[in-house]
Design a protein around this motif. Sequence first.
Motif, PDB file in Angstrom:
ATOM      1  N   SER A  34      29.574  58.963  50.501  1.00  8.17           N
ATOM      2  CA  SER A  34      28.809  58.259  51.532  1.00  8.17           C
ATOM      3  C   SER A  34      29.292  56.825  51.708  1.00  8.17           C
ATOM      4  O   SER A  34      29.384  56.318  52.841  1.00  8.17           O
ATOM      5  N   CYS A  35      29.626  56.184  50.616  1.00 10.39           N
ATOM      6  CA  CYS A  35      30.119  54.802  50.702  1.00 10.39           C
ATOM      7  C   CYS A  35      31.481  54.734  51.375  1.00 10.39           C
ATOM      8  O   CYS A  35      31.735  53.850  52.211  1.00 10.39           O
ATOM      9  N   ARG A  36      32.368  55.666  51.029  1.00  8.71           N
ATOM     10  CA  ARG A  36      33.718  55.640  51.588  1.00  8.71           C
ATOM     11  C   ARG A  36      33.738  56.088  53.049  1.00  8.71           C
ATOM     12  O   ARG A  36      34.598  55.644  53.831  1.00  8.71           O
ATOM     13  N   LYS A  37      32.825  56.976  53.421  1.00 10.49           N
ATOM     14  CA  LYS A  37      32.793  57.470  54.796  1.00 10.49           C
ATOM     15  C   LYS A  37      32.563  56.352  55.796  1.00 10.49           C
ATOM     16  O   LYS A  37      33.109  56.363  56.906  1.00 10.49           O
ATOM     17  N   SER A  38      31.715  55.410  55.433  1.00 10.15           N
ATOM     18  CA  SER A  38      31.324  54.356  56.373  1.00 10.15           C
ATOM     19  C   SER A  38      32.450  53.381  56.685  1.00 10.15           C
ATOM     20  O   SER A  38      32.389  52.674  57.697  1.00 10.15           O
ATOM     21  N   VAL A  39      33.474  53.339  55.862  1.00  8.42           N
ATOM     22  CA  VAL A  39      34.554  52.360  56.061  1.00  8.42           C
ATOM     23  C   VAL A  39      35.912  53.008  56.307  1.00  8.42           C
ATOM     24  O   VAL A  39      36.840  52.330  56.751  1.00  8.42           O
ATOM     25  N   GLU A  40      36.055  54.306  56.057  1.00  8.74           N
ATOM     26  CA  GLU A  40      37.345  54.971  56.213  1.00  8.74           C
ATOM     27  C   GLU A  40      37.179  56.229  57.080  1.00  8.74           C
ATOM     28  O   GLU A  40      36.694  57.256  56.596  1.00  8.74           O
ATOM     29  N   PRO A  41      37.571  56.161  58.364  1.00  6.56           N
ATOM     30  CA  PRO A  41      37.404  57.314  59.262  1.00  6.56           C
ATOM     31  C   PRO A  41      38.190  58.547  58.809  1.00  6.56           C
ATOM     32  O   PRO A  41      37.713  59.676  58.948  1.00  6.56           O
ATOM     33  N   VAL A  42      39.414  58.342  58.288  1.00  2.00           N
ATOM     34  CA  VAL A  42      40.217  59.481  57.846  1.00  2.00           C
ATOM     35  C   VAL A  42      39.545  60.176  56.671  1.00  2.00           C
ATOM     36  O   VAL A  42      39.514  61.414  56.582  1.00  2.00           O
ATOM     37  N   PHE A  43      38.986  59.392  55.759  1.00  4.28           N
ATOM     38  CA  PHE A  43      38.268  59.956  54.620  1.00  4.28           C
ATOM     39  C   PHE A  43      37.052  60.754  55.099  1.00  4.28           C
ATOM     40  O   PHE A  43      36.759  61.830  54.566  1.00  4.28           O
ATOM     41  N   LYS A  44      36.373  60.252  56.106  1.00  3.89           N
ATOM     42  CA  LYS A  44      35.207  60.949  56.663  1.00  3.89           C
ATOM     43  C   LYS A  44      35.620  62.289  57.268  1.00  3.89           C
ATOM     44  O   LYS A  44      34.934  63.300  57.092  1.00  3.89           O
ATOM     45  N   MET A  45      36.750  62.297  57.993  1.00  3.17           N
ATOM     46  CA  MET A  45      37.242  63.539  58.585  1.00  3.17           C
ATOM     47  C   MET A  45      37.597  64.563  57.509  1.00  3.17           C
ATOM     48  O   MET A  45      37.265  65.752  57.629  1.00  3.17           O
ATOM     49  N   ALA A  46      38.245  64.126  56.437  1.00  2.59           N
ATOM     50  CA  ALA A  46      38.632  65.037  55.357  1.00  2.59           C
ATOM     51  C   ALA A  46      37.403  65.621  54.667  1.00  2.59           C
ATOM     52  O   ALA A  46      37.354  66.823  54.375  1.00  2.59           O
TER      53      ALA A  46
END
Length: 374
Positions: free
Chosen positions: A341-353
């Motif tokens: 949840s923390c990484r999703k908010s700042v990294e769009p590629v991480f959110k997509m993965a």
Amino acid sequence: MSLIISNDGVYIPPDLVTDRFIHCSMDNIDFCEDTIYGRKTFHETAVAVYQDVKESDRHAPISLASSNNLPLPNLEDALPKILYCTKPANWNTCCPEPVISNIVQKYGELLKKAICFDSVWFLLRRSILNGNDISIYSATWIGYNSYLGDVKCVSRVSLLPVIPEPPTNSSVQLTVMRLLEKLNIYVNKTTNKVVVTADMAIYKPLKQFEMAKEDCKGKWILKPGELHIIIAQLRTIGGIPELWVECDLYSSVTMKQILEGRHVRRAIEAHLTTATTLNILLLEEFDKERPGKITLLQPLLDELAVSLQSHNETNIKQKHDAVMSFIKENRILEEIKRFVSCRKSVEPVFKMACSCVDMVQSMLCFIRSVRTSY
């Protein structure tokens, strides 16, 4: 045929056991579609009834007699009478609102357990690949689930008389459902809903009947087949097709078939490979940011990997349960969820993965639930 006539046009298979749940399925019989003149093709409706078999079941022996001594009733009287009707109109306005909150509340714990189940396999794959020991046996997702699944009882399959009309006909669809309603009452002695599985070409019009006709509402439980649901899920996931081509996993033609949902086996394999790779990378990042969480789990994963080499199902189940208990007690999945949840908010590629991995896990949960009733 005499039984059909005496039971108000309903054929009751003699091997069905009363007061026991039945599950029905209807589909099209389409043999000999290619003929010389393009006519006289065979399109009729087949209906199957499934019921669990128990050891205590007893069936009367089948007595055979000379065909010359058997009176043959009129065939037209034995065939189901088609209830002619028109396709329901304006059915979209009658669509009931889904009660999502109740579904999540009722089955949320089962979903969490299923995700934890798959997380053990993903962690095991990461542990084995990081160990660089190719001699260690690494079970595929299907193979791993076969070790842990319970042996299910055998199902009895009974066939109803073939209806000489295609199932895409609205009149035939309504006729079959009415016959199955009567059969369900004869077998279960109650007015419980009849459960019917069909492909999408039949499921959609049946759903129209259920939502548009007042005398059809609340009487059926309609389910699309597993294959069609998986095809819809595969089209939704999408995946990372460029990665498959660049890594020489699949050609561009196969990639297009996977995205369109036309090659189911390869599509599942491609998405599972992608999810496994992304999961390994996610766990690597999680281990860097919060060291020690997965390290404590490593001895149990090593024991599980060794038990897989012996192919001892009892030992594998024990080691698997030990890993799941450790994950729950130490709330590892909750920690990973907060990290994501923390990484999703700042990294769009991480959110997509992460979204890709979540959709693949949802598909795996569905496949397991259909095949193992879990």
